[in-house]
Design an enzyme around this catalytic site. Structure first.
Site, mmCIF file in Angstrom:
data_model
loop_
_atom_site.group_PDB
_atom_site.id
_atom_site.type_symbol
_atom_site.label_atom_id
_atom_site.label_comp_id
_atom_site.label_asym_id
_atom_site.label_seq_id
_atom_site.Cartn_x
_atom_site.Cartn_y
_atom_site.Cartn_z
ATOM 1 C CG ASP A 97 -4.290 -1.373 8.154
ATOM 2 O OD1 ASP A 97 -4.335 -2.152 7.189
ATOM 3 O OD2 ASP A 97 -3.362 -1.376 8.974
ATOM 4 C CB SER A 100 -9.760 3.399 27.154
ATOM 5 O OG SER A 100 -9.626 2.031 26.804
ATOM 6 C CE1 TYR A 154 3.639 -1.523 7.624
ATOM 7 C CE2 TYR A 154 4.291 0.779 7.784
ATOM 8 C CZ TYR A 154 3.480 -0.206 7.248
ATOM 9 O OH TYR A 154 2.546 0.126 6.304
ATOM 10 C CB SER A 213 -2.160 -7.926 17.829
ATOM 11 O OG SER A 213 -1.257 -8.911 17.421
ATOM 12 C CG ASP A 244 -0.533 -0.134 2.528
ATOM 13 O OD1 ASP A 244 0.685 -0.392 2.707
ATOM 14 O OD2 ASP A 244 -1.336 0.009 3.470
ATOM 15 C CG LEU A 288 -7.459 -9.053 13.443
ATOM 16 C CD1 LEU A 288 -8.594 -9.751 14.180
ATOM 17 C CD2 LEU A 288 -7.308 -9.639 12.053
HETATM 18 C C1 GLA Z 1 0.024 -2.603 8.441
HETATM 19 C C2 GLA Z 1 -0.124 -1.201 7.868
HETATM 20 C C3 GLA Z 1 -0.742 -1.226 6.479
HETATM 21 C C4 GLA Z 1 -0.030 -2.209 5.560
HETATM 22 C C5 GLA Z 1 0.168 -3.546 6.259
HETATM 23 C C6 GLA Z 1 1.009 -4.500 5.462
HETATM 24 O O1 GLA Z 1 -1.230 -3.179 8.673
HETATM 25 O O2 GLA Z 1 -0.913 -0.416 8.710
HETATM 26 O O3 GLA Z 1 -0.746 0.061 5.924
HETATM 27 O O4 GLA Z 1 1.175 -1.682 5.102
HETATM 28 O O5 GLA Z 1 0.755 -3.419 7.529
HETATM 29 O O6 GLA Z 1 0.373 -4.838 4.284
#
Ligand code: GLA
Length: 381
Positions: A167, A65, A217, A118, A34, A120
């Site tokens: 997401d 919360s 990431y 986690s 993405d 999701l």
């Molecule tokens: C996380 C990120 C998304 C995407 C995925 C991997 O969920 O928030 O933007 O990059 O990892 O596909």
């Protein structure tokens, strides 16, 4: 959870709230594409985050919360992120709205969710739910796509994760029983009927949470950007890896330094797999669809290196079992869930075998989560 969030709100703040909901997501295929303007194939799930909200005629925002049983207060005219705190997603979205010129005043807010594992996208669900709620509360009529972009930016600036658009987009635009073939360059989608016939989707929660996932990431994202810079003189029109055709991989390999090539290769081939998988699903060719899930896992594990021993074990063992068409790690990686396409008649056997194999290998009790593809974010009556 809806009723709980509403009644907690009424108890603490003694007024009737507006209620909003945004779901978590699964991703059928298209991982780490993405943020390179590629294609992804996610869908919203039934579980998500509920937000109860109301104005309070002050400049103070009072949050509670349900999940953490914790309060948090900030001043709408002056606030900043607090490392690792759940309130960052709320402040982050509020800050995006303000930067876009919308005027906000103080509000009371309760959040609660039922996202079962986690990976999701509970953070995207929270941001999208808050964006939807704030837009309604202040009658801002903000288009869904802008809420998605604000949610993404909020995560970049207030949570420090340079996530892509998948997401929040899936959480906002989800359609019941359909997967979204999302083009992350044009930020538009077509939805495809997710009819698996005698097969069902099942998530397996590895229960692994990698503490370095966020920094890893961001590093993967930087590696992709670096590859584009190096490839640019040869592929002059390329602004992201999306622009590199998969049949030019040999040339790409020649140009890129060896540590970068496998990462670029993953993104380039994964985008192609999403194209093929969406066609396979439309054509009801579930065998081919499953093969692509398997290839996606291998690429994420061997080339992009975002899997871990537990996810590799779950995927590998699943492929060996009868009735399993596809299995792969899902989401950002380093933990979370695998997504599996399994024949309904093999479900029970699958669960008992995976449970005992995983337990004896890692001493972790795998959790099985059936998935129903559902509607995106909305205001509730
Ligand atoms: C996380 C990120 C998304 C995407 C995925 C991997 O969920 O928030 O933007 O990059 O990892 O596909």
């Amino acid at each position: 959870m809806k009723n709980k969030v509403a009644s907690t709100f009424e108890r603490i703040f003694e007024s009737k709230p507006i209620l909003a909901f945004a779901p978590g997501r699964i991703n059928l295929i298209g991982e780490h594409t993405d943020y390179q303007e590629g294609l992804v194939f996610p869908a919203a799930i039934e579980q998500g985050i509920w937000v109860a909200i109301q104005k309070n005629n002050s400049i103070s925002c009072q949050l509670f919360s349900e999940d953490y049983q914790q309060e948090f207060v900030f001043d709408i005219n002056s606030f900043s992120p607090k490392k690792g705190h759940w309130a960052n997603y709320i402040m982050g979205v509020a800050s995006q709205f303000q930067q876009a010129g919308y005027v906000l005043t103080g509000f009371d807010l309760v959040i609660g969710g039922n996202i079962p594992a986690s990976g999701l996208s509970s953070s995207a669900a929270l941001s999208v739910a808050v964006g939807t709620a704030l837009s309604e509360l202040f009658n801002l009529k903000i288009p869904k796509k802008s809420i998605v972009l604000y949610a993404q930016k909020a995560e970049h600036l207030f949570a420090g994760v340079k996530c892509g658009i998948m997401d929040p987009y899936a959480s906002a635009f989800g359609v019941k029983d359909r997967a979204l073939l999302l083009d992350c360059r044009s930020t538009t989608h077509v939805d495809v009927k997710a009819d698996f016939g005698d097969y069902s989707l099942l998530l397996v929660n590895s229960k692994v949470k990698h503490s370095l996932a966020d920094s890893a990431y961001n590093k993967r994202r930087e590696a992709c950007e670096e590859s584009v810079r190096i490839l640019q003189p040869t592929f002059q029109k390329a602004t992201t890896l999306r622009d590199i055709p998969s049949n030019d991989l040999a040339q790409v390999q020649h140009i890129l330094p060896s540590p970068l090539f496998p990462k670029a290769k993953h993104v380039i081939t994964e985008i192609e797999r999403v194209r093929l998988a969406s066609k396979a699903l439309e054509a009801n060719d579930l065998n081919h669809f499953g093969e692509l899930l398997k290839a996606s896992h291998k690429s994420l594990s061997d080339d992009f290196e975002v899997s871990c021993a537990e996810l590799d074990f779950l995927a590998n063992e699943s492929w060996k079992l009868p009735g399993v068409l596809g299995s792969r790690m899902m989401g950002g990686g380093f933990g979370g869930c695998t997504i599996n396409l399994i024949s309904r008649s093999s479900m029970e056997q699958f669960q008992s075998e995976i449970y005992s194999k995983y337990k004896s290998q890692f001493d972790i009790e795998a959790e099985f989560i059936p998935v129903n593809i559902s509607e995106g974010a909305r205001i509730l009556e």
